[in-house]
Motif scaffolding. Structure first.
Motif, PDB file in Angstrom:
ATOM      1  N   VAL A  89     122.266  57.357  25.926  1.00  0.00           N
ATOM      2  CA  VAL A  89     122.286  57.989  27.246  1.00  0.00           C
ATOM      3  C   VAL A  89     123.519  57.511  28.002  1.00  0.00           C
ATOM      4  O   VAL A  89     123.778  56.307  28.098  1.00  0.00           O
ATOM      5  N   ILE A  90     124.282  58.457  28.549  1.00  0.00           N
ATOM      6  CA  ILE A  90     125.516  58.142  29.264  1.00  0.00           C
ATOM      7  C   ILE A  90     125.423  58.687  30.693  1.00  0.00           C
ATOM      8  O   ILE A  90     125.372  59.909  30.888  1.00  0.00           O
ATOM      9  N   PRO A  91     125.382  57.814  31.695  1.00  0.00           N
ATOM     10  CA  PRO A  91     125.378  58.284  33.092  1.00  0.00           C
ATOM     11  C   PRO A  91     126.768  58.769  33.494  1.00  0.00           C
ATOM     12  O   PRO A  91     127.785  58.136  33.166  1.00  0.00           O
ATOM     13  N   VAL A  92     126.824  59.886  34.202  1.00  0.00           N
ATOM     14  CA  VAL A  92     128.106  60.503  34.553  1.00  0.00           C
ATOM     15  C   VAL A  92     128.123  60.900  36.034  1.00  0.00           C
ATOM     16  O   VAL A  92     127.151  61.462  36.537  1.00  0.00           O
ATOM     17  N   ARG A  93     129.227  60.589  36.702  1.00  0.00           N
ATOM     18  CA  ARG A  93     129.497  61.147  38.023  1.00  0.00           C
ATOM     19  C   ARG A  93     130.302  62.425  37.812  1.00  0.00           C
ATOM     20  O   ARG A  93     131.414  62.382  37.270  1.00  0.00           O
ATOM     21  N   TYR A  94     129.765  63.532  38.220  1.00  0.00           N
ATOM     22  CA  TYR A  94     130.462  64.803  38.028  1.00  0.00           C
ATOM     23  C   TYR A  94     131.383  65.072  39.223  1.00  0.00           C
ATOM     24  O   TYR A  94     131.066  65.831  40.139  1.00  0.00           O
ATOM     25  N   ASP A  95     132.543  64.407  39.154  1.00  0.00           N
ATOM     26  CA  ASP A  95     133.542  64.554  40.204  1.00  0.00           C
ATOM     27  C   ASP A  95     134.940  64.585  39.586  1.00  0.00           C
ATOM     28  O   ASP A  95     135.913  64.140  40.189  1.00  0.00           O
ATOM     29  N   GLY A  96     135.042  65.097  38.368  1.00  0.00           N
ATOM     30  CA  GLY A  96     136.311  65.126  37.659  1.00  0.00           C
ATOM     31  C   GLY A  96     137.358  66.000  38.327  1.00  0.00           C
ATOM     32  O   GLY A  96     137.026  66.930  39.075  1.00  0.00           O
ATOM     33  N   VAL A  97     138.607  65.713  38.034  1.00  0.00           N
ATOM     34  CA  VAL A  97     139.707  66.421  38.697  1.00  0.00           C
ATOM     35  C   VAL A  97     139.755  67.907  38.335  1.00  0.00           C
ATOM     36  O   VAL A  97     140.343  68.705  39.074  1.00  0.00           O
ATOM     37  N   ASP A  98     139.142  68.287  37.215  1.00  0.00           N
ATOM     38  CA  ASP A  98     139.171  69.698  36.809  1.00  0.00           C
ATOM     39  C   ASP A  98     137.851  70.420  37.066  1.00  0.00           C
ATOM     40  O   ASP A  98     137.714  71.598  36.711  1.00  0.00           O
ATOM     41  N   LEU A  99     136.889  69.741  37.672  1.00  0.00           N
ATOM     42  CA  LEU A  99     135.559  70.343  37.815  1.00  0.00           C
ATOM     43  C   LEU A  99     135.604  71.648  38.612  1.00  0.00           C
ATOM     44  O   LEU A  99     135.009  72.656  38.207  1.00  0.00           O
ATOM     45  N   LEU A 116     124.526  72.323  33.587  1.00  0.00           N
ATOM     46  CA  LEU A 116     124.617  72.851  32.228  1.00  0.00           C
ATOM     47  C   LEU A 116     125.128  71.790  31.261  1.00  0.00           C
ATOM     48  O   LEU A 116     124.650  71.681  30.129  1.00  0.00           O
ATOM     49  N   HIS A 117     126.090  70.993  31.707  1.00  0.00           N
ATOM     50  CA  HIS A 117     126.626  69.952  30.834  1.00  0.00           C
ATOM     51  C   HIS A 117     125.554  68.907  30.518  1.00  0.00           C
ATOM     52  O   HIS A 117     125.415  68.474  29.365  1.00  0.00           O
ATOM     53  N   THR A 118     124.787  68.499  31.499  1.00  0.00           N
ATOM     54  CA  THR A 118     123.725  67.525  31.240  1.00  0.00           C
ATOM     55  C   THR A 118     122.595  68.131  30.415  1.00  0.00           C
ATOM     56  O   THR A 118     121.866  67.399  29.742  1.00  0.00           O
ATOM     57  N   GLY A 119     122.476  69.451  30.432  1.00  0.00           N
ATOM     58  CA  GLY A 119     121.411  70.105  29.668  1.00  0.00           C
ATOM     59  C   GLY A 119     121.755  70.348  28.215  1.00  0.00           C
ATOM     60  O   GLY A 119     120.903  70.777  27.438  1.00  0.00           O
ATOM     61  N   GLY A 120     123.003  70.088  27.832  1.00  0.00           N
ATOM     62  CA  GLY A 120     123.406  70.315  26.444  1.00  0.00           C
ATOM     63  C   GLY A 120     122.833  69.282  25.490  1.00  0.00           C
ATOM     64  O   GLY A 120     122.437  68.179  25.893  1.00  0.00           O
ATOM     65  N   VAL A 205     123.790  62.308  21.892  1.00  0.00           N
ATOM     66  CA  VAL A 205     124.269  61.831  23.187  1.00  0.00           C
ATOM     67  C   VAL A 205     123.653  62.676  24.290  1.00  0.00           C
ATOM     68  O   VAL A 205     123.672  63.916  24.229  1.00  0.00           O
ATOM     69  N   VAL A 206     123.097  62.004  25.271  1.00  0.00           N
ATOM     70  CA  VAL A 206     122.508  62.663  26.433  1.00  0.00           C
ATOM     71  C   VAL A 206     123.289  62.232  27.670  1.00  0.00           C
ATOM     72  O   VAL A 206     123.438  61.034  27.925  1.00  0.00           O
ATOM     73  N   PHE A 207     123.797  63.195  28.426  1.00  0.00           N
ATOM     74  CA  PHE A 207     124.490  62.898  29.680  1.00  0.00           C
ATOM     75  C   PHE A 207     123.523  63.039  30.842  1.00  0.00           C
ATOM     76  O   PHE A 207     122.795  64.039  30.929  1.00  0.00           O
ATOM     77  N   GLU A 208     123.511  62.039  31.714  1.00  0.00           N
ATOM     78  CA  GLU A 208     122.658  62.068  32.912  1.00  0.00           C
ATOM     79  C   GLU A 208     123.517  61.973  34.147  1.00  0.00           C
ATOM     80  O   GLU A 208     124.376  61.087  34.251  1.00  0.00           O
ATOM     81  N   GLU A 209     123.295  62.875  35.094  1.00  0.00           N
ATOM     82  CA  GLU A 209     124.090  62.873  36.310  1.00  0.00           C
ATOM     83  C   GLU A 209     123.666  61.756  37.239  1.00  0.00           C
ATOM     84  O   GLU A 209     122.472  61.513  37.436  1.00  0.00           O
TER      85      GLU A 209
END
Length: 212
Positions: A89-99, A116-120, A205-209
């Motif tokens: 599990v990888i925690p992610v802040r979704y604030d990227g420069v290309d978002l 959608l990215h966390t749901g993949g 791999v699971v991404f969590e916001e």
């Protein structure tokens, strides 16, 4: 339509190269490593469409080919993919420069892109380009974009990015032409750790916001 079949080719004096065609290279590599005789191999290296199998010695290359064909028959005959390895599990802040740019190109809000990215469902397909650079298969169809036309010269460690059907967590210090949508504080590549790679072929791999 005839299903594409894997092709086995000789690669040097101690190697066999499998052109996977149908089955996923990660599935083939995982199946090979599960065999008792894999302990006698020097390496099993999956890539985007191939798996390189390297023997320790010249002896037994033809018997090894027979074993590899048996693995390919088994993997190709499965109705579904084999069970993945560990779940990371990888925690992610979704604030990227290309978002914002990604959201505009796919006709969504940035929030929707993050969801959608966390749901993949992502699987480590192979490693390449740089140490610790794991290609994760499974980006949802609606988020698939080609790479940037002009790569950035250096991308920091922990940047989460997408391109095509894959996502990646940059190990740091490399150029990068993927769309940067977030950042994680997790270290997936550490030269001082044993092993240095936190991920392995076949891992899920699971991404969590998390909050920005």
């Amino acid at each position: 339509m005839t299903r594409a079949e894997p092709v086995l080719r000789r690669a040097g004096d101690r190697g066999w190269l499998i052109d996977c065609a149908g089955p996923r290279p990660a599935d083939v590599a995982t199946a090979i490593r599960a065999r008792p005789w894999s302990s006698e191999l020097r390496d099993v290296v999956p890539a985007a469409t191939t798996v390189l199998v390297v023997a320790e010695t010249l002896a037994g290359m033809e018997p090894l080919a027979a074993e590899l064909r048996a693995v390919l028959d088994e993997v190709g005959g499965r109705a579904s993919r084999p069970a993945p390895g560990r779940t990371v599990v990888i925690p992610v802040r979704y604030d990227g420069v290309d978002l914002a740019a990604v959201a505009e190109r796919v006709g969504m809000t940035p929030r929707r892109v993050a969801r959608l990215h966390t749901g993949g469902t992502y699987t480590v397909g192979f490693f390449g380009f740089a140490p610790g650079f794991a290609y994760l298969d499974g980006v949802p169809e609606s988020l698939r974009l080609p790479r940037l036309s002009s790569p950035r010269p250096r991308v920091a460690a922990g940047v989460v990015a997408i391109a095509g059907n894959q996502t990646v967590v940059y190990p740091g210090g490399t150029p990068g032409g993927w769309h940067q949508i977030g950042v994680t504080e997790e270290r997936l590549w550490d030269v001082d750790a044993q092993p240095p790679n936190r991920l392995a072929i076949g891992d899920r791999v699971v991404f969590e916001e998390v909050a920005s």
